[in-house]
Design a protein around this motif. Structure first.
Motif, PDB file in Angstrom:
ATOM      1  N   VAL A   1      -3.224  12.488   8.444  1.00  0.00           N
ATOM      2  CA  VAL A   1      -1.791  13.116   8.552  1.00  0.00           C
ATOM      3  C   VAL A   1      -2.311  14.657   8.964  1.00  0.00           C
ATOM      4  O   VAL A   1      -1.495  15.242   9.900  1.00  0.00           O
TER       5      VAL A   1
ATOM      6  N   THR B   1       4.714  15.412   4.972  1.00  0.00           N
ATOM      7  CA  THR B   1       3.957  14.951   5.876  1.00  0.00           C
ATOM      8  C   THR B   1       4.224  15.474   7.307  1.00  0.00           C
ATOM      9  O   THR B   1       3.753  15.416   8.319  1.00  0.00           O
ATOM     10  N   VAL B   2       5.557  16.179   7.601  1.00  0.00           N
ATOM     11  CA  VAL B   2       5.994  16.553   8.756  1.00  0.00           C
ATOM     12  C   VAL B   2       5.175  17.643   9.083  1.00  0.00           C
ATOM     13  O   VAL B   2       5.052  18.839   8.369  1.00  0.00           O
ATOM     14  N   PRO B   3       4.469  17.738  10.296  1.00  0.00           N
ATOM     15  CA  PRO B   3       3.770  18.909  10.735  1.00  0.00           C
ATOM     16  C   PRO B   3       4.648  20.101  10.762  1.00  0.00           C
ATOM     17  O   PRO B   3       5.637  20.113  11.376  1.00  0.00           O
TER      18      PRO B   3
ATOM     19  N   ALA C   1       3.763  11.608  12.474  1.00  0.00           N
ATOM     20  CA  ALA C   1       3.321  11.797  11.518  1.00  0.00           C
ATOM     21  C   ALA C   1       3.464  10.711  10.236  1.00  0.00           C
ATOM     22  O   ALA C   1       2.555  10.108   9.640  1.00  0.00           O
ATOM     23  N   LEU C   2       4.754  10.359  10.275  1.00  0.00           N
ATOM     24  CA  LEU C   2       5.458   9.428   9.328  1.00  0.00           C
ATOM     25  C   LEU C   2       4.748   7.966   9.590  1.00  0.00           C
ATOM     26  O   LEU C   2       4.374   7.333   8.533  1.00  0.00           O
TER      27      LEU C   2
ATOM     28  N   GLU D   1       1.231   8.198   8.361  1.00  0.00           N
ATOM     29  CA  GLU D   1       1.087   8.036   6.751  1.00  0.00           C
ATOM     30  C   GLU D   1       1.431   6.498   6.497  1.00  0.00           C
ATOM     31  O   GLU D   1       0.683   6.023   5.643  1.00  0.00           O
TER      32      GLU D   1
END
Lengths: 227, 245
Positions: free
Chosen positions: B157, A73-75, B201-202, B205
């Motif tokens: 995401v 998930t981390v860009p 981002a987390l 999500e």
């Protein structure tokens, strides 16, 4: 089209650029291939034991899958930036980041592949006196290959494309040229590097598809086996 | 580690959060871009995917688009759009790139969800005399909901990640804190920006996972009943083209 002028008039497609900067393009492509190969190879080496571990000890499976999903998930820009203080400005930052991304799909697909091995095949091998190692490498792994290769193809293609972001620290292969071209508004450089990058992804995908066909000749007739 | 402490100090400094280069403003830009682009991509991709899934055509298209989305580097598209004639039109290059990369997961997941909706249920509904539109609205969409939401989550995401990259060619958003840190060779700022981006981002999500659970139309009726078991397993990667950039 006068070839000499396309550099001056800053056109998208420029033969003169390719001719005069051939060396630069080759170097960038080689760096790109090197980073991708290293990342995918290390990714496989890490993912395989992880998948085996998660299969052996069920309680490990949840955290392993959860953690790799979170990593995914981390860009990428953030991932490389977070690894920067660990490794300093080096290719290791990009490769480690790409390895961490590759784990998500590789671990999942290796586990799915191993889970799809029919119990009868295992029983038969055990009956023939196969030990656990021989069972794993002689029976289970070949039968898990279609799923594994599917994961490997997805991983390789996205790794080729993500390598470009490594340009932020100067280790992005073709991404470096895109970055450079962006700063100097050099259209031919950006387009050529981008096209090469996509071509690289497509070639890698086709090579792996060919490898899969070679390794699993039994799957060629009935295509049901491929995941 | 020294850098971690300094990054923490960076985050704890109030002046870094205020002003046009401050965290709040950048976060606002990031969320605005994410929301607008996600809305546009959903409006474009979901009706097409549902229609294709309903008539059962275009499966190869859905898969190919998703593969192409993986092979084309986001960074390259961002820069190409910037250098194109569109580049002079403010935010549009960024918005177009974000939409382009959000469409594949939406399209593929929604297509698979509708196409693979339990055929027996669909046949039964048709036998009851439902029209095509009724079938989509009352049978296929509820059954496909979990996968559609997976697509929306993946796309969200993806948009957050791409919006971060948009800072490289000079777009707004939290990525700017990272790129500014690089320009100033201020590693603590780079790390602080990265922590902010990763957290965002987390959180995105997580929010979409929760939304998917809360909004699932089948939740109250069957709980963990047979429909849950019939969902395609997440292990089979082709159907879950999650990707980050």
């Amino acid at each position: 089209m006068a070839d000499g002028n396309c550099l001056i008039s800053n056109e998208w497609i420029c033969g003169e650029y390719v001719r005069t900067r051939g060396q630069e393009l080759t170097d960038a492509t080689l760096e790109h291939v090197g980073i991708t190969l290293a990342s995918v190879a290390i990714g496989l080496l890490v993912a395989f034991p992880l998948a085996l571990l998660a299969r052996r000890w069920r309680p490990v499976a949840g955290p392993v899958l959860g953690l790799t999903t979170i990593l995914y998930t981390v860009p990428s820009l953030a991932m490389f930036s977070l690894l920067l203080p660990v490794f300093g400005v080096s290719a290791a930052v990009v490769i480690t980041g790409l390895v961490l991304y590759s784990l998500t799909i590789l671990v999942r697909n290796i586990m799915a592949g191993l889970a799809s091995v029919p119990e009868e095949a295992r029983e038969a091998a055990r009956g023939m006196g196969y030990g656990p190692l021989r069972l794993l490498f002689g029976v289970e792994l070949p039968l898990a290959l279609p799923a594994l290769m599917a994961g490997l193809r997805i991983t390789t293609v996205s790794t080729v494309s993500l390598t470009t972001v490594g340009a932020i620290i100067g280790y992005g292969g073709l991404g470096n040229l895109i970055y450079e071209g962006m700063r100097s508004f050099f259209k031919a450089e950006v387009l050529t590097a981008s096209v090469l990058c996509v071509a690289l992804a497509v070639v890698a995908d086709l090579l792996l598809l060919g490898l899969q066909r070679l390794l699993t000749p039994w799957a060629r007739k009935s295509r049901k086996g491929t995941t | 580690m020294d850098v971690v402490a300094k990054a923490w100090t960076w985050l704890a400094t109030g002046s870094h959060w205020a002003g046009p280069d401050g965290v709040w403003h950048r976060l606002g830009q990031h969320l605005f871009l994410t929301f607008v682009c996600l809305a546009i991509s959903c409006a474009v991709a979901l009706p097409i995917a549902v229609a294709l899934g309903h008539i059962g055509r275009g499966g190869a298209l859905a898969v190919n688009i998703s593969n192409a989305g993986r092979a084309v580097p986001t960074f390259a598209v961002l820069v190409l759009l910037l250098l194109s004639p569109l580049g002079t039109h403010g935010q549009w290059p960024t918005i177009i790139a974000l939409v382009l990369f959000a469409i594949p997961p939406l399209l593929t997941n929604a297509y698979v969800g509708v196409h693979e909706a339990d055929r027996e249920v669909v046949e039964a509904a048709r036998g009851m005399g439902m029209t095509g539109a009724q079938l989509i609205r009352r049978v296929e969409l509820p059954l496909a909901f979990p996968l559609i939401m997976t697509g929306v989550r993946t796309a969200a995401v993806q948009v957050v990640a791409t919006a971060t990259l948009a800072a490289l060619p000079g777009g707004g958003g939290l990525g700017r804190i990272i790129t500014a840190g690089f320009r100033l060779t201020d590693t603590p700022q780079v790390v602080a920006g990265a922590v902010l981006v990763a957290s965002l981002a987390l959180v995105v999500e997580g929010v979409f996972v929760l939304l998917g659970l809360v909004l699932d139309p089948m939740r109250r009726r069957t709980g963990r009943g047979p429909t849950a078991a019939r969902r395609p397993p997440a292990d089979q990667a082709p159907a879950s083209p999650a990707l980050t950039t």
